[in-house]
Design a protein around this motif. Sequence first.
Motif, PDB file in Angstrom:
ATOM      1  N   ARG A 133       0.816  -1.210   0.000  1.00 44.31           N
ATOM      2  CA  ARG A 133       0.000   0.000   0.000  1.00 44.31           C
ATOM      3  C   ARG A 133       0.851   1.262   0.000  1.00 44.31           C
ATOM      4  NH1 ARG A 133      -5.423  -0.437   0.717  1.00 44.31           N
ATOM      5  NH2 ARG A 133      -6.237  -2.452   1.453  1.00 44.31           N
ATOM      6  N   PRO A 184       0.764   3.349  -3.808  1.00 44.22           N
ATOM      7  CA  PRO A 184      -0.674   3.299  -4.106  1.00 44.22           C
ATOM      8  C   PRO A 184      -1.016   3.090  -5.576  1.00 44.22           C
ATOM      9  CG  PRO A 184       0.007   5.521  -3.483  1.00 44.22           C
ATOM     10  CD  PRO A 184       1.152   4.612  -3.166  1.00 44.22           C
ATOM     11  N   LYS A 228     -11.500  -6.691  -2.248  1.00 44.97           N
ATOM     12  CA  LYS A 228     -10.763  -6.635  -0.983  1.00 44.97           C
ATOM     13  C   LYS A 228      -9.329  -7.092  -1.228  1.00 44.97           C
ATOM     14  CE  LYS A 228     -14.756  -7.145   2.051  1.00 44.97           C
ATOM     15  NZ  LYS A 228     -15.370  -7.891   3.185  1.00 44.97           N
ATOM     16  N   SER A 278      -2.677  -6.604   0.858  1.00 48.47           N
ATOM     17  CA  SER A 278      -1.428  -5.837   0.795  1.00 48.47           C
ATOM     18  C   SER A 278      -0.342  -6.562   1.574  1.00 48.47           C
ATOM     19  CB  SER A 278      -1.621  -4.436   1.377  1.00 48.47           C
ATOM     20  OG  SER A 278      -1.876  -4.506   2.775  1.00 48.47           O
ATOM     21  N   GLU A 314       1.397  -5.191   3.777  1.00 50.72           N
ATOM     22  CA  GLU A 314       1.255  -4.736   5.164  1.00 50.72           C
ATOM     23  C   GLU A 314       0.226  -5.562   5.921  1.00 50.72           C
ATOM     24  OE1 GLU A 314       3.159  -1.761   2.739  1.00 50.72           O
ATOM     25  OE2 GLU A 314       1.233  -2.759   2.478  1.00 50.72           O
ATOM     26  N   GLN A 315      -0.912  -5.830   5.283  1.00 43.91           N
ATOM     27  CA  GLN A 315      -1.941  -6.634   5.940  1.00 43.91           C
ATOM     28  C   GLN A 315      -1.445  -8.041   6.217  1.00 43.91           C
ATOM     29  OE1 GLN A 315      -5.650  -7.114   3.810  1.00 43.91           O
ATOM     30  NE2 GLN A 315      -6.360  -8.709   5.205  1.00 43.91           N
ATOM     31  N   THR A 342      -6.442  -1.189  10.440  1.00 45.09           N
ATOM     32  CA  THR A 342      -5.628  -0.211   9.715  1.00 45.09           C
ATOM     33  C   THR A 342      -4.855  -0.890   8.597  1.00 45.09           C
ATOM     34  OG1 THR A 342      -5.409   1.168  11.696  1.00 45.09           O
ATOM     35  CG2 THR A 342      -3.801   1.508   9.929  1.00 45.09           C
ATOM     36  N   ARG A 382      -5.738  -3.405   6.966  1.00 46.78           N
ATOM     37  CA  ARG A 382      -6.682  -3.776   5.917  1.00 46.78           C
ATOM     38  C   ARG A 382      -7.198  -2.557   5.151  1.00 46.78           C
ATOM     39  NH1 ARG A 382     -10.572  -8.461   8.665  1.00 46.78           N
ATOM     40  NH2 ARG A 382      -8.874  -9.839   9.311  1.00 46.78           N
ATOM     41  N   GLY A 383      -6.838  -1.369   5.624  1.00 43.79           N
ATOM     42  CA  GLY A 383      -7.311  -0.162   4.973  1.00 43.79           C
ATOM     43  C   GLY A 383      -8.731   0.191   5.362  1.00 43.79           C
TER      44      GLY A 383
END
Length: 260
Positions: free
Chosen positions: A103, A106, A164, A167, A169-170, A256, A258-259
């Motif tokens: 993420r 972007p 969905k 990322s 990060e997730q 967070t 997961r956005g």
Amino acid sequence: MAKASTKTAAAADTPIFTPTPEAKAQATRSRIIALVLWAAAIVLELVAIFWVMRPSFDELAANHGFPQWRWYTLLAFIGVIGVLAMVGSVLWKKANHLDPASRKEPVRFFIQNQLGAFIALLAFLPLIVMIFMNKDMDAKQKNIAGAAGVIVALVAAVAGIDFKPLSQEQAAVESQVVTQLVGQDLVWWTAGGKVVHLCQGASDIQNATTTVSSGPVADAFAAGKEGITLLLGRELNQCSLPVPANLPDIEQWVRTARGL
């Protein structure tokens, strides 16, 4: 994988997710196959535009209009192009769950996860425009072929959207949270479920009527799961695991990532 302190999970530095060599290789294979399928879909689109839809003067005269066999061939091309686009999208999305983007980039994150929808539009829009602009088809042929193209294009485009997207990060955060709460990177999930669970004793696993699988969080993502359940308090009690005092912070950390 580096571990962050559980006392301030929400403020911890985001860990880094690195796919295993096997997952990376599988993702690469899936992307190559998807690109080949998409390329074949676009080639068939060009064939449909420059050959199927362009009968010779003799054919037009003999058939008193657009030859019926060419019209049926055009409909077949529309169906095959749609199948190629959708299968390519499924493989591409699976690859993105094996080897996700970050993420922090972007533009790349958006393009990589929604590329299937763009390819579907590319494979159909020019063809649809040419169908409605065609002067040789009669109104019935044009309307049916055009409607078929629009419907298949919409289905293929929706199939290409990742609503969905996963990322890096997730994947990293959820893997680390599971390790912190359970003691190891091991989760459980059902074939029909959307989320994964912390132990085999979780009620959703106990009551499952479909196949139950287990493995690291990365495997669950590769199977198309959205992530760990956000009902962590309930599940920790069901699994007889300690509930950390900062559980709300941990849950927010996952949201967070997961956005949300």
